[in-house]
Motif scaffolding. Structure first.
Motif, short mmCIF file in Angstrom:
data_model
loop_
_atom_site.label_atom_id
_atom_site.label_comp_id
_atom_site.label_asym_id
_atom_site.label_seq_id
_atom_site.Cartn_x
_atom_site.Cartn_y
_atom_site.Cartn_z
N LEU A 80 0.83 -1.21 0.00
CA LEU A 80 0.00 0.00 0.00
C LEU A 80 0.86 1.25 0.00
O LEU A 80 0.61 2.20 -0.74
CB LEU A 80 -0.93 0.01 1.22
CG LEU A 80 -2.15 -0.90 1.16
CD1 LEU A 80 -2.77 -1.05 2.54
CD2 LEU A 80 -3.16 -0.39 0.17
N LYS A 81 1.88 1.27 0.84
CA LYS A 81 2.75 2.45 0.94
C LYS A 81 3.63 2.62 -0.28
O LYS A 81 4.03 3.74 -0.61
CB LYS A 81 3.61 2.35 2.20
CG LYS A 81 2.82 2.58 3.48
CD LYS A 81 3.74 2.57 4.70
CE LYS A 81 2.99 2.99 5.94
NZ LYS A 81 3.88 3.08 7.12
N SER A 82 3.93 1.53 -0.98
CA SER A 82 4.81 1.61 -2.16
C SER A 82 4.17 2.40 -3.30
O SER A 82 4.86 2.83 -4.22
CB SER A 82 5.19 0.21 -2.64
OG SER A 82 4.08 -0.40 -3.29
N LYS A 83 2.88 2.58 -3.26
CA LYS A 83 2.16 3.30 -4.31
C LYS A 83 2.25 4.81 -4.14
O LYS A 83 1.73 5.57 -4.94
CB LYS A 83 0.68 2.89 -4.33
CG LYS A 83 0.45 1.40 -4.45
CD LYS A 83 0.84 0.90 -5.80
CE LYS A 83 0.52 -0.57 -5.92
NZ LYS A 83 1.01 -1.15 -7.14
N GLY A 84 2.87 5.25 -3.04
CA GLY A 84 3.01 6.68 -2.81
C GLY A 84 2.10 7.15 -1.69
O GLY A 84 1.50 6.36 -0.95
N ARG A 85 2.02 8.47 -1.58
CA ARG A 85 1.20 9.05 -0.51
C ARG A 85 -0.25 8.60 -0.62
O ARG A 85 -0.72 8.29 -1.69
CB ARG A 85 1.26 10.58 -0.59
CG ARG A 85 2.61 11.16 -0.26
CD ARG A 85 2.63 12.68 -0.43
NE ARG A 85 1.49 13.32 0.19
CZ ARG A 85 1.50 13.91 1.39
NH1 ARG A 85 2.61 13.93 2.08
NH2 ARG A 85 0.42 14.48 1.87
N GLY A 86 -0.95 8.60 0.53
CA GLY A 86 -2.37 8.29 0.53
C GLY A 86 -2.68 6.81 0.67
O GLY A 86 -3.71 6.34 0.18
#
Length: 109
Positions: A80-86
């Motif tokens: 989830l965090k690897s996709k960037g902010r949010g």
């Protein structure tokens, strides 16, 4: 606009007009019909997808956010965090999509 031109009517369930025998018979025959025999051609069902669900009820609708603690597998959180902010918003969107899909399946049964 002047309120003198507004007509207001109140319908009270215990004061509904009596149905004629013909109207009552029609309602009873419709109630006995299976859904598969109902003709929806003049009102086709709208697609029930996540985008439609979020915007059709009210374009200004914003669900209340609830603070909670969730335990996730480390690899799921990293993804989830690897996709960037949010990542929390993304997680909510994934859960909402799953919820809507399940509700849609329940409505079709």
């Amino acid at each position: 606009m002047n309120d003198d031109h507004i007509i207001r009517r109140t319908i009270e369930a215990h004061k509904l007009p009596k149905l004629s025998a013909e109207q009552q018979a029609l309602l009873e025959s419709l109630a006995e019909k299976p859904d598969s025999e109902i003709d929806y051609s003049d009102a086709p069902a709208a697609p029930f997808d996540a985008k439609w669900y979020k915007t059709s009820l009210n374009p200004l609708y914003r669900p209340t956010k609830q603070i909670t603690t969730v335990r996730l597998d480390a690899d799921v959180l990293m993804w989830l965090k690897s996709k960037g902010r949010g990542y929390q918003t993304r997680m909510n969107a994934i859960l909402r999509e799953s919820m809507v899909r399940e509700l849609q399946q329940q409505n079709q049964e």
